[in-house]
Design a protein around this motif. Sequence first.
Motif, mmCIF file in Angstrom:
data_model
loop_
_atom_site.group_PDB
_atom_site.id
_atom_site.type_symbol
_atom_site.label_atom_id
_atom_site.label_comp_id
_atom_site.label_asym_id
_atom_site.label_seq_id
_atom_site.Cartn_x
_atom_site.Cartn_y
_atom_site.Cartn_z
ATOM 1 N N ASN A 60 0.862 -1.178 0.000
ATOM 2 C CA ASN A 60 0.000 0.000 0.000
ATOM 3 C C ASN A 60 0.902 1.233 0.000
ATOM 4 O O ASN A 60 1.674 1.433 0.941
ATOM 5 N N ILE A 61 0.824 2.035 -1.029
ATOM 6 C CA ILE A 61 1.655 3.234 -1.142
ATOM 7 C C ILE A 61 1.064 4.322 -0.265
ATOM 8 O O ILE A 61 -0.096 4.696 -0.434
ATOM 9 N N ASP A 62 1.851 4.821 0.707
ATOM 10 C CA ASP A 62 1.405 5.926 1.570
ATOM 11 C C ASP A 62 1.387 7.235 0.794
ATOM 12 O O ASP A 62 0.398 7.959 0.825
ATOM 13 N N THR A 63 2.510 7.569 0.147
ATOM 14 C CA THR A 63 2.563 8.778 -0.674
ATOM 15 C C THR A 63 3.291 8.468 -1.971
ATOM 16 O O THR A 63 4.168 7.615 -2.032
ATOM 17 N N LEU A 64 2.903 9.195 -3.009
ATOM 18 C CA LEU A 64 3.494 9.049 -4.334
ATOM 19 C C LEU A 64 3.647 10.434 -4.914
ATOM 20 O O LEU A 64 2.673 11.192 -4.986
ATOM 21 N N ASN A 65 4.866 10.790 -5.274
ATOM 22 C CA ASN A 65 5.140 12.115 -5.811
ATOM 23 C C ASN A 65 5.957 11.943 -7.073
ATOM 24 O O ASN A 65 6.922 11.178 -7.089
ATOM 25 N N VAL A 66 5.586 12.641 -8.130
ATOM 26 C CA VAL A 66 6.327 12.527 -9.386
ATOM 27 C C VAL A 66 6.408 13.897 -10.052
ATOM 28 O O VAL A 66 5.475 14.688 -9.976
ATOM 29 N N GLY A 67 7.535 14.163 -10.655
ATOM 30 C CA GLY A 67 7.719 15.412 -11.390
ATOM 31 C C GLY A 67 8.966 15.339 -12.242
ATOM 32 O O GLY A 67 9.867 14.532 -11.989
ATOM 33 N N PRO A 68 9.045 16.186 -13.265
ATOM 34 C CA PRO A 68 10.232 16.197 -14.128
ATOM 35 C C PRO A 68 11.456 16.705 -13.377
ATOM 36 O O PRO A 68 11.336 17.471 -12.422
ATOM 37 N N THR A 69 12.632 16.266 -13.807
ATOM 38 C CA THR A 69 13.888 16.743 -13.237
ATOM 39 C C THR A 69 14.344 17.969 -14.022
ATOM 40 O O THR A 69 13.608 18.478 -14.871
ATOM 41 N N HIS A 70 15.564 18.418 -13.768
ATOM 42 C CA HIS A 70 16.118 19.548 -14.512
ATOM 43 C C HIS A 70 16.266 19.216 -15.991
ATOM 44 O O HIS A 70 16.314 20.101 -16.820
ATOM 45 N N ASP A 71 16.347 17.923 -16.321
ATOM 46 C CA ASP A 71 16.373 17.456 -17.705
ATOM 47 C C ASP A 71 14.980 16.910 -18.026
ATOM 48 O O ASP A 71 14.561 15.902 -17.443
ATOM 49 N N PRO A 72 14.233 17.540 -18.931
ATOM 50 C CA PRO A 72 12.848 17.120 -19.179
ATOM 51 C C PRO A 72 12.701 15.699 -19.733
ATOM 52 O O PRO A 72 11.599 15.182 -19.793
ATOM 53 N N LYS A 73 13.802 15.033 -20.090
ATOM 54 C CA LYS A 73 13.724 13.647 -20.549
ATOM 55 C C LYS A 73 13.469 12.686 -19.391
ATOM 56 O O LYS A 73 13.109 11.540 -19.603
ATOM 57 N N TYR A 74 13.681 13.157 -18.157
ATOM 58 C CA TYR A 74 13.585 12.289 -16.988
ATOM 59 C C TYR A 74 12.617 12.852 -15.950
ATOM 60 O O TYR A 74 12.448 14.059 -15.838
#
Length: 166
Positions: A29-43
Amino acid sequence: MRHTISALVENKFGVLARVAGMFSGRGFNIDTLNVGPTHDPKYSRITITLRAQEHALDMAIKQLDRLINVIDITHFGQRNAFVARELVMLKVSASGDTRSKVIEVCDIFRAKVIDVTPVAIIIECTGNENKIRAFLELITPFGILELARTGNVALLRGAPAETEED
């Protein structure tokens, strides 16, 4: 036990679903999930916090490492020095007589008032999990109308060469 995992992934369609699906498909069970681009938009960087036994989590991390589009995985734990922060935005009931008390609590926690209306205040607070928990405990009696949290984001301390095991 609570764990924080970061995965550097290619910023492509479906990667987040595969990563989250891998954990949920194995009963985590995932408590928190955070996602966003890095300084390089490919990642993008995906940060996940969850509760799991060490052995089961180690197996899941190995399977995660085999997923296409996963570049690097970091399991933040007791052996690694890391910094983690979370953002919480909340709307608090604050009429004329309670507004100064709400602002006083914000000052203690270095939270920012970002919007004010005659009946409510919107506040932003960043910090580690303990700071956010303590802030919410003190602000809750004033009446939380709405709340949004980001979940943890985390990075290892120091240069990457310092964190590699020999």
